[in-house]
Each structure stands twice: as structure tokens, then as C-alpha cells.
Motif scaffolding. Structure first.
Motif, short mmCIF file in Angstrom:
data_model
loop_
_atom_site.label_atom_id
_atom_site.label_comp_id
_atom_site.label_asym_id
_atom_site.label_seq_id
_atom_site.Cartn_x
_atom_site.Cartn_y
_atom_site.Cartn_z
N ARG A 159 -6.61 20.69 -14.26
CA ARG A 159 -6.74 20.56 -15.72
C ARG A 159 -6.44 19.15 -16.21
NH1 ARG A 159 -2.67 24.20 -18.32
NH2 ARG A 159 -1.40 23.32 -16.63
N VAL A 160 -5.82 18.32 -15.37
CA VAL A 160 -5.46 16.96 -15.80
C VAL A 160 -6.72 16.14 -16.02
CG1 VAL A 160 -4.26 14.83 -15.18
CG2 VAL A 160 -3.24 17.04 -14.60
N LYS A 161 -6.86 15.59 -17.23
CA LYS A 161 -8.04 14.80 -17.58
C LYS A 161 -7.71 13.33 -17.82
CE LYS A 161 -10.53 18.51 -17.53
NZ LYS A 161 -11.42 18.77 -16.38
N LEU A 162 -6.47 13.07 -18.21
CA LEU A 162 -6.10 11.70 -18.61
C LEU A 162 -4.64 11.48 -18.29
CD1 LEU A 162 -7.16 10.03 -21.97
CD2 LEU A 162 -4.79 9.87 -21.20
N ILE A 163 -4.31 10.27 -17.86
CA ILE A 163 -2.92 9.91 -17.62
C ILE A 163 -2.63 8.58 -18.31
CG2 ILE A 163 -3.54 8.87 -15.38
CD1 ILE A 163 -0.69 9.62 -14.44
N TRP A 164 -1.57 8.57 -19.13
CA TRP A 164 -1.12 7.36 -19.80
C TRP A 164 -0.06 6.69 -18.94
CZ3 TRP A 164 -2.70 4.69 -23.93
CH2 TRP A 164 -3.45 5.33 -24.94
N ILE A 165 -0.18 5.38 -18.77
CA ILE A 165 0.92 4.59 -18.23
C ILE A 165 1.22 3.49 -19.23
CG2 ILE A 165 0.58 5.10 -15.78
CD1 ILE A 165 -1.03 2.57 -15.51
N ASN A 166 2.43 2.95 -19.19
CA ASN A 166 2.87 1.97 -20.19
C ASN A 166 3.76 0.94 -19.51
OD1 ASN A 166 5.13 2.04 -23.02
ND2 ASN A 166 3.49 0.61 -22.59
N SER A 167 3.23 -0.26 -19.35
CA SER A 167 3.99 -1.33 -18.71
C SER A 167 3.58 -2.67 -19.30
CB SER A 167 3.76 -1.31 -17.19
OG SER A 167 4.44 -2.36 -16.56
N PRO A 168 4.54 -3.41 -19.86
CA PRO A 168 5.96 -3.09 -20.08
C PRO A 168 6.12 -1.90 -21.01
CG PRO A 168 5.57 -5.46 -20.32
CD PRO A 168 4.23 -4.80 -20.28
N SER A 169 7.16 -1.11 -20.73
CA SER A 169 7.36 0.13 -21.46
C SER A 169 7.97 -0.09 -22.84
CB SER A 169 8.30 1.04 -20.65
OG SER A 169 8.79 2.10 -21.44
N ASN A 170 7.48 0.67 -23.77
CA ASN A 170 8.16 0.88 -25.05
C ASN A 170 8.65 2.33 -25.02
OD1 ASN A 170 8.99 1.23 -27.70
ND2 ASN A 170 6.92 1.31 -28.54
N PRO A 171 9.96 2.57 -24.93
CA PRO A 171 11.06 1.70 -25.37
C PRO A 171 11.85 0.99 -24.28
CG PRO A 171 11.87 3.92 -25.19
CD PRO A 171 10.42 3.97 -24.76
N THR A 172 11.66 1.31 -23.01
CA THR A 172 12.64 0.94 -21.99
C THR A 172 12.53 -0.51 -21.50
OG1 THR A 172 11.32 1.58 -20.06
CG2 THR A 172 12.59 3.32 -21.15
N GLY A 173 11.35 -1.13 -21.69
CA GLY A 173 11.15 -2.46 -21.16
C GLY A 173 10.91 -2.50 -19.67
N ARG A 174 10.70 -1.33 -19.07
CA ARG A 174 10.46 -1.28 -17.63
C ARG A 174 9.07 -1.80 -17.30
NH1 ARG A 174 9.69 4.30 -14.11
NH2 ARG A 174 9.64 3.35 -12.04
N VAL A 175 8.97 -2.53 -16.18
CA VAL A 175 7.70 -3.08 -15.73
C VAL A 175 7.30 -2.40 -14.41
CG1 VAL A 175 6.52 -5.14 -14.89
CG2 VAL A 175 8.04 -5.30 -16.87
N LEU A 176 6.08 -1.87 -14.36
CA LEU A 176 5.59 -1.22 -13.15
C LEU A 176 5.01 -2.25 -12.20
CD1 LEU A 176 3.80 1.87 -14.76
CD2 LEU A 176 6.10 1.77 -13.77
N PRO A 177 5.36 -2.21 -10.92
CA PRO A 177 4.84 -3.17 -9.95
C PRO A 177 3.39 -2.88 -9.58
CG PRO A 177 6.25 -1.58 -8.86
CD PRO A 177 6.35 -1.29 -10.32
N VAL A 178 2.77 -3.86 -8.96
CA VAL A 178 1.36 -3.74 -8.54
C VAL A 178 1.15 -2.49 -7.70
CG1 VAL A 178 -0.42 -4.77 -7.09
CG2 VAL A 178 0.89 -6.21 -8.64
N GLU A 179 2.05 -2.23 -6.76
CA GLU A 179 1.88 -1.10 -5.84
C GLU A 179 1.84 0.22 -6.58
OE1 GLU A 179 3.35 -4.66 -4.05
OE2 GLU A 179 4.24 -3.42 -5.63
N HIS A 180 2.68 0.36 -7.59
CA HIS A 180 2.71 1.61 -8.36
C HIS A 180 1.41 1.76 -9.16
CE1 HIS A 180 4.72 4.94 -10.55
NE2 HIS A 180 3.92 4.56 -11.53
#
Length: 366
Positions: free
Chosen positions: A148-169
Motif C-alpha cells: 500500500r506504500v505509495k510515497l515516502i517523505w525524507i527530510n535532510s537537513p531535518s526540521n526540527p532536529t537538524g539531522r543530516v542524512l548521509p549519502v549511503e542512507h
């Protein structure tokens, strides 16, 4: 007729009104660090471009002028390291796009949209508007083999945490989604504001190899260029998806005004003002970070973006009240998901004078 609003959560900022009144009663006035609203001036070159294009009696292009499309594509190539054939589209700010993107992409009741466990509330709002189901997860394995999954949101840099996702992720998410025919949308509105690391776009060749099938990246000029009042955003990625969005948006009249399009060209072709703004935020960040740590806060993530993600190991609303008593307004982590119940978000978008005032007040014993 049923009220669509009944499917939506309470508007978060309305819940902050009592704390705002308490903070406003401080003898030195309120220091509002709750919302990331720019306070510095719009660059003169951008204002001039807006003025020069103000005699615009005709309808603008939903797709954007050729000059704007070229400016967006050029910026994505330079700043996002994207070398492939991109589809691009201007949007009326980024919040409008985030809220309506699932609808525009055909998400329907019975579908599932995955959002980060701690994230910008409008991701969930956009899913609820479609009647689809929301899953909060940062783990692909936790989602499981759900067709059923149609869409996935990712957020980098994150609001609110400021986390940055690496290239590998990022690459892992894109590969996972492509195997299942799932669209990946990456919110990258804070990409230009890396502090302790350099954020990476999902459009980066190291992630996609120049193939943007099923991938979109959302960007904004609100933060990097102080254009929140202009409502100037854009997206880039899979040309087929962008063309689908353009077709629907033309019917719906979702058009960026012509003078704003001209202003966007000026903003996207000049990085000098972005560097100057980064320097302002870097100075404010250091003052606030030091003051928060001295006051007993722990700073989590916060390696990029316009916020410090802070905790005292207590309920976020208790922390909000403690800060409000000192005339400082912060955003409670509860706005961003159940997993954030002990954090507050501290924005760096205040004048130098107000930031200094906040630092002085944080020196008072808690």
C-alpha cells in the motif's frame, strides 16, 4: 457536505498561545524563537528584480518563465550536484507543495505514506487531506513489505532536529523505493545551512547517478534568501512526475506571480547574499547554543538548519513554560511527533539584539 478540516489535527501554533502570552508579559519583551521566520532584509538585488517586473498585467506561466526554469536547473546542478536531465517547477512557497503533493500525485484512501518519526507537521496534514494512512518511521525494515506504500517523505537537513542524512542512507532509500514503485520526495529546504557537516541532496549523482526516476526534491527560498514573504519555492527531479504535477497545477491555478518569478531568478543566480546570511545565522547559533548548554540543556543533532533541538530531559511543555517565564518562546517537540515529547525547537531567526537578550535570560538559574 462533510468538513474536510475535521480530518486535520489542531493547528499547532494555536496551542502555543498561552505560553506566548506569558512570554510577552516579560518586562524586557518577548524573544520569539518558536517559528523560523526570517527577520533580516530581502537582498537588494532581489527587491530590484521584483520591482522591475512589477508591471505584469498578463497571466504568468505555471511552469515558470524560461529564465526561471534555467535558473532552477542551474542551481540544482551547482548546489545539489545533479548532472542528469531534471524536470523543474516553481511553487507558491514550499508549505503549499508539501500539503498538496500527495493529492497531486494521486494518493488515495487505502494508500500509505511514510513520513519521518519526528518531522514537519505538514507532511501528516498532506496525507490526511487525501484520506490515506500515515506511517511514522525512520527505518525501511520497520515498514515491511506493505504494497500500500505509495510515497515516502525524507527530510535532510531535518526540521526540527537538524539531522543530516548521509549519502549511503539516501541511496538506500531510493533503491528501496524503486524496487517497489514508491515515489521518494526529499524536503531539502535547509540544504544551504550546514554547520557541522555538508548536507547532501537526494538529486546528488552519488545518490541517483543522474537517474531521477521516482525521485523529487523540494526547495525553498524562504530561509536561504529571506523570501518567506514572497512565497517562492521550487522542486526538481523525475521529469515525468514534474510534468504530471504541472498538468494538474495548470488546471488548479497554482501559479507563482510573475514578479516573484523574476525575483527568484535573481536569488538563484547569486550566492553572495546566501553566504552573508549564513554568517549571521552562524553567529546567532553560537550564542544560543552556548547559552543553552550552560543552562543545562542537551543539544541533539542540530548539525544543520535554522534550529537547535534541545532537551532538559523533561516534558516539552514544562520546558516551554520555563522558557516563557523568562520571556523566551520555543516550539514544543510534541508538534513534531510523539517521539519528540522531551525536546523543544529553538529558532535562530531573531535579531542580534533579541538573541543576545535570550542568552542573558538563559543565564538565570532554572
Amino acid at each position: 457536505m462533510s468538513a474536510l478540516s475535521s480530518a486535520l489535527p489542531d493547528f499547532p501554533w494555536d496551542l502555543l498561545e498561552p505560553a506566548k502570552k506569558l512570554a510577552a508579559a516579560h518586562p524586557g519583551g518577548i524573544v520569539d524563537l518558536s517559528i523560523g521566520t526570517p527577520v533580516d532584509s530581502v537582498p537588494q538585488s532581489v527587491r530590484q528584480a521584483l520591482a522591475d517586473a512589477s508591471d505584469a498585467p498578463g497571466y504568468p506561466l505555471t511552469a515558470g518563465t524560461p529564465q526561471l526554469r534555467a535558473a532552477i536547473a542551474g542551481w540544482l546542478a551547482r548546489e545539489c550536484r545533479a548532472s542528469g536531465d531534471l524536470g523543474v517547477l516553481p511553487t507558491i512557497g514550499s508549505k503549499e507543495l508539501v500539503a498538496w503533493l500527495p493529492t497531486l500525485l494521486g494518493v488515495r484512501p487505502g494508500d500509505v505514506v511514510v513520513i519521518p518519526s519526528v518531522c514537519y507537521p505538514t507532511y501528516e496534514v498532506g496525507v490526511r487531506l487525501t484520506g490515506a494512512e500515515v506511517i511514522r518511521s525512520d527505518s525501511l525494515t520497520a515498514i515491511g513489505p506493505d504494497p500500500r506504500v505509495k510515497l515516502i517523505w525524507i527530510n535532510s537537513p531535518s526540521n526540527p532536529t537538524g539531522r543530516v542524512l548521509p549519502v549511503e542512507h539516501l541511496r538506500k532509500v531510493v533503491d528501496w523505493a524503486r524496487e517497489r514503485g514508491v515515489t521518494v520526495v526529499s524536503d531539502e529546504c535547509y540544504l544551504s545551512l550546514g554547520w557541522e557537516t555538508t548536507p547532501v541532496s537526494v538529486l546528488d549523482d552519488r545518490v541517483t547517478g543522474g537517474d531521477y526516476t521516482g525521485v523529487l526534491a523540494v526547495h525553498s527560498l524562504s530561509k536561504r534568501s529571506n523570501l518567506a514573504g514572497y512565497r517562492a519555492g521550487f522542486l526538481g527531479g523525475d521529469p515525468a512526475l514534474v510534468n504530471e504535477l504541472l498538468t494538474v497545477r495548470k488546471h488548479a491555478g497554482m501559479i507563482v506571480p510573475a514578479p516573484v518569478q523574476a525575483a527568484m531568478v535573481a536569488a538563484l543566480t547569486d550566492e553572495t547574499h546566501v553566504e552573508q546570511q549564513r554568517e549571521r545565522y552562524a553567529a546567532r547559533r553560537e550564542i544560543l547554543r552556548s547559552a543553552l548548554v550552560k543552562a543545562g540543556f542537551e543539544i541533539s543533532h542540530s548539525e544543520a538548519g535554522l534550529y537547535l533541538w534541545a532537551t532538559r530531559g523533561e516534558d516539552c511543555w514544562t520546558t516551554v513554560d520555563r522558557l516563557a517565564q523568562r520571556g523566551i518562546l520555543a516550539a514544543p517537540g510534541a508538534f513534531y511527533g510523539p517521539a519528540a515529547a522531551q525536546h523543544v525547537r529553538i529558532a535562530m531567526t531573531a535579531t542580534d539584539e533579541r538573541v543576545a537578550a535570550a542568552a542573558d535570560r538563559l543565564s538565570e538559574p532554572f
